[in-house]
Write a protein that holds these residues in place. Structure first.
Motif, PDB file in Angstrom:
ATOM      1  N   SER A  54       0.857  -1.196   0.000  1.00  0.00           N
ATOM      2  CA  SER A  54       0.000   0.000   0.000  1.00  0.00           C
ATOM      3  C   SER A  54       0.884   1.234   0.000  1.00  0.00           C
ATOM      4  O   SER A  54       2.092   1.148   0.255  1.00  0.00           O
ATOM      5  N   CYS A  55       0.259   2.375  -0.246  1.00  0.00           N
ATOM      6  CA  CYS A  55       0.976   3.648  -0.114  1.00  0.00           C
ATOM      7  C   CYS A  55       1.298   3.898   1.353  1.00  0.00           C
ATOM      8  O   CYS A  55       2.347   4.455   1.691  1.00  0.00           O
ATOM      9  N   THR A  56       0.401   3.463   2.230  1.00  0.00           N
ATOM     10  CA  THR A  56       0.645   3.603   3.669  1.00  0.00           C
ATOM     11  C   THR A  56       1.951   2.901   4.038  1.00  0.00           C
ATOM     12  O   THR A  56       2.787   3.458   4.758  1.00  0.00           O
ATOM     13  N   PHE A  81      -5.182  12.393   3.668  1.00  0.00           N
ATOM     14  CA  PHE A  81      -5.603  11.100   4.195  1.00  0.00           C
ATOM     15  C   PHE A  81      -4.788  10.781   5.455  1.00  0.00           C
ATOM     16  O   PHE A  81      -3.651  11.218   5.611  1.00  0.00           O
ATOM     17  N   VAL A 126       1.690  16.730  -0.142  1.00  0.00           N
ATOM     18  CA  VAL A 126       0.710  15.819  -0.740  1.00  0.00           C
ATOM     19  C   VAL A 126       0.198  16.500  -2.009  1.00  0.00           C
ATOM     20  O   VAL A 126      -0.290  17.632  -1.948  1.00  0.00           O
ATOM     21  N   ASP A 152       4.040  12.597  -0.868  1.00  0.00           N
ATOM     22  CA  ASP A 152       2.900  11.681  -0.885  1.00  0.00           C
ATOM     23  C   ASP A 152       2.271  11.842  -2.271  1.00  0.00           C
ATOM     24  O   ASP A 152       1.489  12.761  -2.516  1.00  0.00           O
ATOM     25  N   ALA A 154       0.381   9.678  -3.789  1.00  0.00           N
ATOM     26  CA  ALA A 154      -0.678   8.666  -3.894  1.00  0.00           C
ATOM     27  C   ALA A 154      -1.632   8.928  -5.058  1.00  0.00           C
ATOM     28  O   ALA A 154      -2.075   8.006  -5.726  1.00  0.00           O
ATOM     29  N   GLN A 155      -1.952  10.220  -5.278  1.00  0.00           N
ATOM     30  CA  GLN A 155      -2.972  10.560  -6.282  1.00  0.00           C
ATOM     31  C   GLN A 155      -2.364  11.069  -7.588  1.00  0.00           C
ATOM     32  O   GLN A 155      -3.096  11.382  -8.520  1.00  0.00           O
ATOM     33  N   SER A 181       0.131   5.189  -4.537  1.00  0.00           N
ATOM     34  CA  SER A 181      -0.912   4.232  -4.154  1.00  0.00           C
ATOM     35  C   SER A 181      -1.541   3.585  -5.384  1.00  0.00           C
ATOM     36  O   SER A 181      -1.790   4.259  -6.388  1.00  0.00           O
ATOM     37  N   LYS A 186      -7.633   4.799  -7.025  1.00  0.00           N
ATOM     38  CA  LYS A 186      -6.634   5.613  -7.717  1.00  0.00           C
ATOM     39  C   LYS A 186      -6.651   5.325  -9.231  1.00  0.00           C
ATOM     40  O   LYS A 186      -7.279   4.361  -9.669  1.00  0.00           O
ATOM     41  N   GLY A 193      -2.301  -1.636  -3.024  1.00  0.00           N
ATOM     42  CA  GLY A 193      -0.940  -1.682  -3.569  1.00  0.00           C
ATOM     43  C   GLY A 193      -0.273  -0.331  -3.466  1.00  0.00           C
ATOM     44  O   GLY A 193      -0.947   0.691  -3.299  1.00  0.00           O
ATOM     45  N   TYR A 325     -11.741  14.720   2.815  1.00  0.00           N
ATOM     46  CA  TYR A 325     -11.119  14.640   4.138  1.00  0.00           C
ATOM     47  C   TYR A 325     -11.761  15.553   5.182  1.00  0.00           C
ATOM     48  O   TYR A 325     -12.307  16.600   4.856  1.00  0.00           O
TER      49      TYR A 325
HETATM   50  C1  LIG Z   1      -5.013   6.903  -1.071  1.00  0.00           C
HETATM   51  C2  LIG Z   1      -4.068   7.746  -0.326  1.00  0.00           C
HETATM   52  C3  LIG Z   1      -3.181   7.229   0.625  1.00  0.00           C
HETATM   53  C4  LIG Z   1      -3.205   5.792   1.072  1.00  0.00           C
HETATM   54  O1  LIG Z   1      -3.001   4.879   0.075  1.00  0.00           O
HETATM   55  P1  LIG Z   1      -3.137   3.310   0.403  1.00  0.00           P
HETATM   56  O2  LIG Z   1      -2.514   2.677  -0.807  1.00  0.00           O
HETATM   57  O3  LIG Z   1      -4.584   3.013   0.563  1.00  0.00           O
HETATM   58  O4  LIG Z   1      -2.356   3.035   1.638  1.00  0.00           O
HETATM   59  C5  LIG Z   1      -2.271   8.084   1.221  1.00  0.00           C
HETATM   60  N1  LIG Z   1      -2.242   9.397   0.931  1.00  0.00           N
HETATM   61  C6  LIG Z   1      -3.095   9.936   0.046  1.00  0.00           C
HETATM   62  C7  LIG Z   1      -2.995  11.398  -0.252  1.00  0.00           C
HETATM   63  C8  LIG Z   1      -4.041   9.141  -0.603  1.00  0.00           C
HETATM   64  O5  LIG Z   1      -4.891   9.697  -1.476  1.00  0.00           O
END
Ligand SMILES: *Cc1c(COP(=O)(O)O)cnc(C)c1O
Length: 381
Positions: A54-56, A81, A126, A152, A154-155, A181, A186, A193, A325
């Protein structure tokens, strides 16, 4: 009903999963993991790319690599997030929340300097809605105070920051480290993932160790040491080949997925322009230093009450929209630790931002129908 999201399946996922199963290597770091790593190392020029579950997880690896310890401070937007903050909290960090911009929900770069203390270790930008933060500004501050920058991303897959010289730089390649992420919400997904992107040589060796439960398995398999064992902390961050095979099918189609999403985004933006011109609603703002990857289309309403009515109005027409959020500094978990000031814009977006459906299979007719419904709401009230 038009759902808010529908994860796109290219149909090749099951073929590659079958192949991975037939190959008999189903745990991590096999054929498909290597294909994905190669894609990211070539396209993004990462010093090293590592798939994660995961991104986490990728953010947790970043926090470990940055050697964040008790009471170290990291600067994180409040409008994000949970994981952006959580990954650092687990290493004992104190989170210093930064407010959003007036024109955009992303962190306000002008406030960062005022949040820095002797204990600050890292800034975590982010790229909200996939749209780039002002990276040159953030990197300049980080250089001045010797801080790490962990993106971050993720997006923001496939999206670019445009620097002062007009050059395009892929998001995730500007900080020391970055996290992506592949959650099903996404643009490119494997259910769950993520990916750690490393731009800084110092972190390569240790990242491989953290990734494989604190062992030096990677150097052992390269023949660089004659036995492998437990050498550091870590976890089981690597995904199985089933996930990697799924993701590979998606990466092969990334161009068409991104292009369809951007087309939908542009349709919304054009179709809703007259609402913005009459100041009935605010549309997304894209700064001149960012491109768009079509991750999200959102509107900014005038109040929480208006947003609640809009979501309900759309639902009655069969359209699912969603707010986003809630400020992290006011969360049940963190508010007892928070001693900073109120964050006006983060709270504002918590109450007024609403996201419209945006997914690969959304048809032009559906987009037109949604635009018409949104207009009906704002023109009639
Ligand atoms: C979706 C998201 C995450 C978490 O991603 P995961 O893969 O679900 O762990 C973290 N930060 C942001 C900004 C996100 O949009």
């Amino acid at each position: 009903m038009i759902p808010f999201n529908k994860p796109y399946i290219t149909k090749k996922e099951v073929c590659y999963i079958n192949d991975a199963v037939a190959l008999g290597h189903i745990s991590g770091n096999g054929k498909y993991t290597k294909l994905c790593h190669k894609y990211f190392e070539e396209k993004y020029n990462f010093k090293k790319a590592l798939l994660t579950t995961s991104c986490t997880d990728a953010l947790e690896m970043c926090a470990m690599l940055a050697q964040i310890e008790d009471k170290d401070e990291v600067i994180v937007p409040s409008y994000t997030f949970v994981s952006t903050a959580l990954a650092f909290i687990r290493q004992g960090a104190k989170i210093i929340f930064c407010d959003s911009r007036e024109d955009h929900p992303g962190m306000n770069e002008d406030l960062i300097e005022s949040l820095i203390t002797k204990k600050t270790k890292a800034i975590i930008p982010v790229h909200y809605a996939g749209i780039s933060c002002n990276m040159e500004r953030i990197l300049e501050i980080a250089n001045k105070y010797n801080l790490l920058v962990i993106e971050d991303a993720a997006q923001s897959i496939g999206n670019y920051y445009i620097n002062n010289e007009g050059e395009k730089k892929l998001l995730g390649t500007l900080g020391n480290l970055s996290a992506f992420s592949f959650h099903e919400t996404k643009n490119i997904q494997s259910g769950e993932g993520g990916l750690l992107g490393i731009n800084d040589d110092r972190y390569i060796n240790r990242a491989e160790i953290l990734w494989e439960k604190g062992t030096n398995r990677a150097v052992f398999f390269r023949g660089e040491v004659d036995k492998y064992g437990w050498v550091d902390i870590g976890s089981s961050f690597l995904p199985s080949e089933i996930i990697a095979a799924f993701l590979w099918a998606q990466l092969e189609e990334i161009e068409s997925i991104q292009s369809r999403r951007i087309t939908i985004w542009d349709m919304y933006n054009k179709g809703l322009q007259d609402l913005a011109e009459q100041n009935l609603v605010r549309l997304p703002y894209i700064p001149s230093y960012s491109t768009n990857n079509g991750h999200m289309y959102y509107l900014i309403c005038q109040s929480l009450e208006q947003r609640t009515r809009l979501i309900e109005f759309l639902r009655q027409k069969g359209i699912y929209s969603a707010f986003h959020y809630q400020s992290l500094h006011k969360s049940d978990y963190y508010r007892k630790y928070y001693n900073g000031g109120e964050l006006y814009y983060s709270n504002f977006y918590s109450q007024t931002l609403v996201r419209l459906p945006l997914f690969y299979e959304l048809t032009d007719d559906q987009v037109s129908f949604i635009i018409k419904a949104v207009k009906e709401f704002f023109f009639n009230k």
